[in-house]
Design a protein around this motif. Structure first.
Motif, PDB file in Angstrom:
ATOM      1  N   ASN A  34       0.830  -1.201   0.000  1.00  0.00           N
ATOM      2  CA  ASN A  34       0.000   0.000   0.000  1.00  0.00           C
ATOM      3  C   ASN A  34       0.868   1.256   0.000  1.00  0.00           C
ATOM      4  OD1 ASN A  34      -2.222   1.673   0.121  1.00  0.00           O
ATOM      5  ND2 ASN A  34      -2.473   1.429   2.323  1.00  0.00           N
ATOM      6  N   TYR A  68      -6.371   1.409  -3.516  1.00  0.00           N
ATOM      7  CA  TYR A  68      -7.249   1.331  -2.349  1.00  0.00           C
ATOM      8  C   TYR A  68      -8.127   0.079  -2.412  1.00  0.00           C
ATOM      9  CZ  TYR A  68     -11.072   2.438   0.820  1.00  0.00           C
ATOM     10  OH  TYR A  68     -12.015   2.379   1.796  1.00  0.00           O
ATOM     11  N   ILE A  69      -8.761  -0.142  -3.543  1.00  0.00           N
ATOM     12  CA  ILE A  69      -9.655  -1.292  -3.688  1.00  0.00           C
ATOM     13  C   ILE A  69      -8.890  -2.603  -3.559  1.00  0.00           C
ATOM     14  CG2 ILE A  69     -11.131  -2.506  -5.334  1.00  0.00           C
ATOM     15  CD1 ILE A  69     -12.022   0.296  -6.306  1.00  0.00           C
ATOM     16  N   ILE A  72      -7.949  -3.303   0.162  1.00  0.00           N
ATOM     17  CA  ILE A  72      -9.127  -3.747   0.908  1.00  0.00           C
ATOM     18  C   ILE A  72      -9.461  -5.190   0.537  1.00  0.00           C
ATOM     19  CG2 ILE A  72     -11.610  -3.372   1.248  1.00  0.00           C
ATOM     20  CD1 ILE A  72      -9.831  -1.308   2.625  1.00  0.00           C
ATOM     21  N   ARG A  76      -9.370  -8.416   3.047  1.00  0.00           N
ATOM     22  CA  ARG A  76     -10.610  -9.179   3.264  1.00  0.00           C
ATOM     23  C   ARG A  76     -10.384 -10.673   3.012  1.00  0.00           C
ATOM     24  NH1 ARG A  76     -14.490 -10.316   6.223  1.00  0.00           N
ATOM     25  NH2 ARG A  76     -16.366 -11.025   5.188  1.00  0.00           N
TER      26      ARG A  76
END
Length: 90
Positions: A34, A68-69, A72, A76
């Motif tokens: 990130n 960002y996606i 995440i 997850r």
């Protein structure tokens, strides 16, 4: 001065990449990835300013959204795998 900033961003990206490959656990690696993505956005913005072409800023924004996606999503999936492992151990 802007060239110096670009060089420093590249050095930070190199350190983040090294951390992504040598992180002790998956969360450290995702955080480093990130960080690499965020610094890539900054690098694109700095190069855009250096070249005097605001067209690259659109690419930087799209890259930030993808970064960002994807972070995440990876977190997850990691969470789901951990929950399955804990449920299987019980």
């Amino acid at each position: 001065m802007l060239s110096f900033t670009i060089i420093v961003i590249l050095l930070v990206m190199l350190v983040a990449l090294a951390r992504a490959f040598t992180g002790p656990n998956v969360f450290d690696r995702v955080l480093a990835a990130n960080l690499f993505g965020t610094k890539t956005v900054l690098l694109i913005a700095a190069i855009s300013y250096l070249l005097g072409s605001p067209d690259y800023l659109d690419i930087a924004v799209i890259y930030a959204l993808i970064n960002y996606i994807s972070v995440i999503g990876v977190l997850r999936v990691t969470e789901i795998r951990r929950e399955r492992r804990q449920a299987g151990a019980e």
